[in-house]
Design a protein around this motif. Structure first.
Motif, PDB file in Angstrom:
ATOM      1  N   LYS A  30      39.076  23.643  83.387  1.00 11.79           N
ATOM      2  CA  LYS A  30      39.012  23.345  84.998  1.00 11.79           C
ATOM      3  C   LYS A  30      37.404  23.266  85.130  1.00 11.79           C
ATOM      4  CE  LYS A  30      42.816  25.162  87.492  1.00 11.79           C
ATOM      5  NZ  LYS A  30      43.637  24.748  86.444  1.00 11.79           N
ATOM      6  N   ASP A  31      37.049  22.267  85.822  1.00 12.64           N
ATOM      7  CA  ASP A  31      35.686  22.120  86.324  1.00 12.64           C
ATOM      8  C   ASP A  31      35.371  23.208  87.431  1.00 12.64           C
ATOM      9  OD1 ASP A  31      33.273  21.315  87.580  1.00 12.64           O
ATOM     10  OD2 ASP A  31      33.831  19.513  88.058  1.00 12.64           O
ATOM     11  N   LYS A  32      34.916  24.573  86.863  1.00  7.61           N
ATOM     12  CA  LYS A  32      34.741  25.395  87.970  1.00  7.61           C
ATOM     13  C   LYS A  32      33.666  25.341  88.920  1.00  7.61           C
ATOM     14  CE  LYS A  32      36.392  27.976  84.251  1.00  7.61           C
ATOM     15  NZ  LYS A  32      36.966  27.229  83.008  1.00  7.61           N
ATOM     16  N   LYS A  33      32.823  24.412  88.734  1.00  9.89           N
ATOM     17  CA  LYS A  33      31.710  24.318  89.802  1.00  9.89           C
ATOM     18  C   LYS A  33      32.323  23.340  91.009  1.00  9.89           C
ATOM     19  CE  LYS A  33      26.988  22.869  90.230  1.00  9.89           C
ATOM     20  NZ  LYS A  33      25.952  22.323  89.586  1.00  9.89           N
ATOM     21  N   GLY A  34      33.067  22.305  90.368  1.00 16.63           N
ATOM     22  CA  GLY A  34      34.108  21.375  91.255  1.00 16.63           C
ATOM     23  C   GLY A  34      35.005  22.217  92.060  1.00 16.63           C
ATOM     24  N   TRP A  35      35.694  23.109  91.383  1.00 16.44           N
ATOM     25  CA  TRP A  35      36.825  23.879  92.191  1.00 16.44           C
ATOM     26  C   TRP A  35      36.015  24.818  93.358  1.00 16.44           C
ATOM     27  CZ3 TRP A  35      41.964  25.302  91.930  1.00 16.44           C
ATOM     28  CH2 TRP A  35      42.789  24.413  91.364  1.00 16.44           C
ATOM     29  N   PHE A  36      34.772  25.588  92.799  1.00 18.22           N
ATOM     30  CA  PHE A  36      34.319  26.766  93.887  1.00 18.22           C
ATOM     31  C   PHE A  36      33.373  26.001  94.728  1.00 18.22           C
ATOM     32  CE2 PHE A  36      34.794  29.478  89.997  1.00 18.22           C
ATOM     33  CZ  PHE A  36      36.433  29.813  90.086  1.00 18.22           C
ATOM     34  N   GLU A  37      32.336  25.141  94.377  1.00 22.18           N
ATOM     35  CA  GLU A  37      31.468  24.590  95.195  1.00 22.18           C
ATOM     36  C   GLU A  37      31.964  23.337  96.034  1.00 22.18           C
ATOM     37  OE1 GLU A  37      27.757  23.953  92.946  1.00 22.18           O
ATOM     38  OE2 GLU A  37      27.990  25.969  92.310  1.00 22.18           O
ATOM     39  N   ARG A  38      32.659  22.395  95.441  1.00 20.07           N
ATOM     40  CA  ARG A  38      32.843  21.248  96.266  1.00 20.07           C
ATOM     41  C   ARG A  38      34.651  21.171  96.665  1.00 20.07           C
ATOM     42  NH1 ARG A  38      30.557  19.536  91.688  1.00 20.07           N
ATOM     43  NH2 ARG A  38      32.403  18.708  90.788  1.00 20.07           N
ATOM     44  N   GLY A  39      35.332  22.178  96.165  1.00 22.71           N
ATOM     45  CA  GLY A  39      36.808  22.319  96.712  1.00 22.71           C
ATOM     46  C   GLY A  39      37.712  21.440  95.898  1.00 22.71           C
ATOM     47  N   THR A  40      37.415  20.689  94.872  1.00 23.18           N
ATOM     48  CA  THR A  40      37.991  19.454  94.238  1.00 23.18           C
ATOM     49  C   THR A  40      39.320  20.107  93.954  1.00 23.18           C
ATOM     50  OG1 THR A  40      37.384  20.043  92.254  1.00 23.18           O
ATOM     51  CG2 THR A  40      35.998  18.482  93.308  1.00 23.18           C
ATOM     52  N   GLY A  41      39.817  21.141  93.421  1.00 21.17           N
ATOM     53  CA  GLY A  41      41.092  21.782  92.840  1.00 21.17           C
ATOM     54  C   GLY A  41      41.997  21.601  94.199  1.00 21.17           C
ATOM     55  N   PRO A  69      40.669  27.484 101.600  1.00 23.00           N
ATOM     56  CA  PRO A  69      40.519  26.804 100.415  1.00 23.00           C
ATOM     57  C   PRO A  69      39.848  27.531  99.558  1.00 23.00           C
ATOM     58  CG  PRO A  69      39.381  25.735 102.186  1.00 23.00           C
ATOM     59  CD  PRO A  69      40.272  26.684 103.017  1.00 23.00           C
ATOM     60  N   ARG A  70      38.627  28.053  99.819  1.00 23.25           N
ATOM     61  CA  ARG A  70      37.795  28.777  98.837  1.00 23.25           C
ATOM     62  C   ARG A  70      38.409  29.888  98.367  1.00 23.25           C
ATOM     63  NH1 ARG A  70      32.191  28.294  97.770  1.00 23.25           N
ATOM     64  NH2 ARG A  70      31.236  30.215  97.221  1.00 23.25           N
ATOM     65  N   THR A  71      38.953  30.796  98.935  1.00 16.56           N
ATOM     66  CA  THR A  71      39.712  31.840  98.413  1.00 16.56           C
ATOM     67  C   THR A  71      40.647  31.569  97.585  1.00 16.56           C
ATOM     68  OG1 THR A  71      39.306  32.996 100.352  1.00 16.56           O
ATOM     69  CG2 THR A  71      41.144  33.724  99.124  1.00 16.56           C
ATOM     70  N   MET A  72      41.558  30.472  97.924  1.00 12.91           N
ATOM     71  CA  MET A  72      42.659  30.119  97.108  1.00 12.91           C
ATOM     72  C   MET A  72      42.135  29.279  95.625  1.00 12.91           C
ATOM     73  SD  MET A  72      45.195  31.227  98.723  1.00 12.91           S
ATOM     74  CE  MET A  72      46.511  30.506  97.614  1.00 12.91           C
ATOM     75  N   ALA A  73      41.033  28.710  95.744  1.00 10.02           N
ATOM     76  CA  ALA A  73      40.285  28.028  94.527  1.00 10.02           C
ATOM     77  C   ALA A  73      40.120  29.240  93.560  1.00 10.02           C
ATOM     78  CB  ALA A  73      39.165  27.333  94.899  1.00 10.02           C
ATOM     79  N   TYR A  74      39.515  30.345  94.147  1.00  7.46           N
ATOM     80  CA  TYR A  74      39.148  31.492  93.374  1.00  7.46           C
ATOM     81  C   TYR A  74      40.573  32.121  92.811  1.00  7.46           C
ATOM     82  CZ  TYR A  74      34.079  31.509  93.753  1.00  7.46           C
ATOM     83  OH  TYR A  74      32.696  31.328  94.123  1.00  7.46           O
TER      84      TYR A  74
END
Length: 150
Positions: A30-41, A69-74
Motif C-alpha cells: 500500500k502507498d501509505k503516503k497516498g492513503w494517509f495524506e491524499r486519501g487515495t484508498g 475517511p482519514r480515520t478509516m484509512a488508518y
C-alpha cells in the motif's frame, strides 16, 4: 490423520503463517503516503461503493466510511498490519482469524464486480475458517507458548 513431512497441527501453522504473510504483503504494497495524506484508498473505495449494485453497500459506505475517511484509512491499513503480525507470530490468533475473515468479507462484498479480488478474498476467508476451526494456534505460536486458547 496421516500427513506427509509435517503433522496436521504443523500444516495448520504453515497455513496460518502463510495467511499472515499475505496480510503483511497487502499492508506492505500500500502507498501509505497516498492513503494517509491524499486519501487515495478511501477515494477509490468510495468510487467503487458509489457504483455498487447493492444499495446496502452504497448506503453503508456513506454512513460508516465517508464521514471519516482519514480515520478509516488508518483503520484499514493498520488492521492489515495487525492481522499479518498476529497470524505470523500466532498471537491472539483466533481474534486475528475472525477479524481477517470479517475484513475479507467486507472486501469481497465491496469488490463484487472484480473477479480477481473475489478470488483472493474468498481464498483468504477459507484459510481463516480452516485455521480457526482447526485451531491453527496450537503449534509454532505465541498463543501456544504462553498457554492462551488451550
Amino acid at each position: 490423520m496421516d500427513t506427509i513431512w509435517l503433522g496436521g497441527a504443523e500444516w495448520l501453522a504453515v497455513l496460518r503463517i502463510g495467511l499472515g504473510l499475505w496480510w503483511l504483503e497487502s499492508w506492505r504494497h500500500k502507498d501509505k503516503k497516498g492513503w494517509f495524506e491524499r486519501g487515495t484508498g478511501i477515494t477509490w473505495a468510495a468510487d467503487v461503493a458509489g457504483k455498487h449494485r447493492w444499495n446496502a453497500v452504497r448506503s453503508g459506505f456513506d454512513v460508516v466510511v465517508a464521514p471519516r475517511p482519514r480515520t478509516m484509512a488508518y483503520v484499514v491499513v493498520y488492521a492489515e498490519l495487525a492481522l499479518g503480525l498476529g497470524l505470523v507470530a500466532g498471537f491472539l490468533t483466533p481474534i486475528a482469524l475472525v477479524g481477517g475473515l470479517l475484513l475479507n468479507v467486507l472486501y469481497f462484498t465491496l469488490m463484487i464486480h472484480d473477479w480477481a479480488e473475489q478470488g483472493q478474498n474468498a481464498m483468504m476467508a477459507l484459510i481463516s475458517v480452516v485455521a480457526f476451526f482447526g485451531m491453527g494456534w496450537q503449534t509454532w505460536s505465541l498463543d501456544s507458548a504462553i498457554g492462551l486458547f488451550s
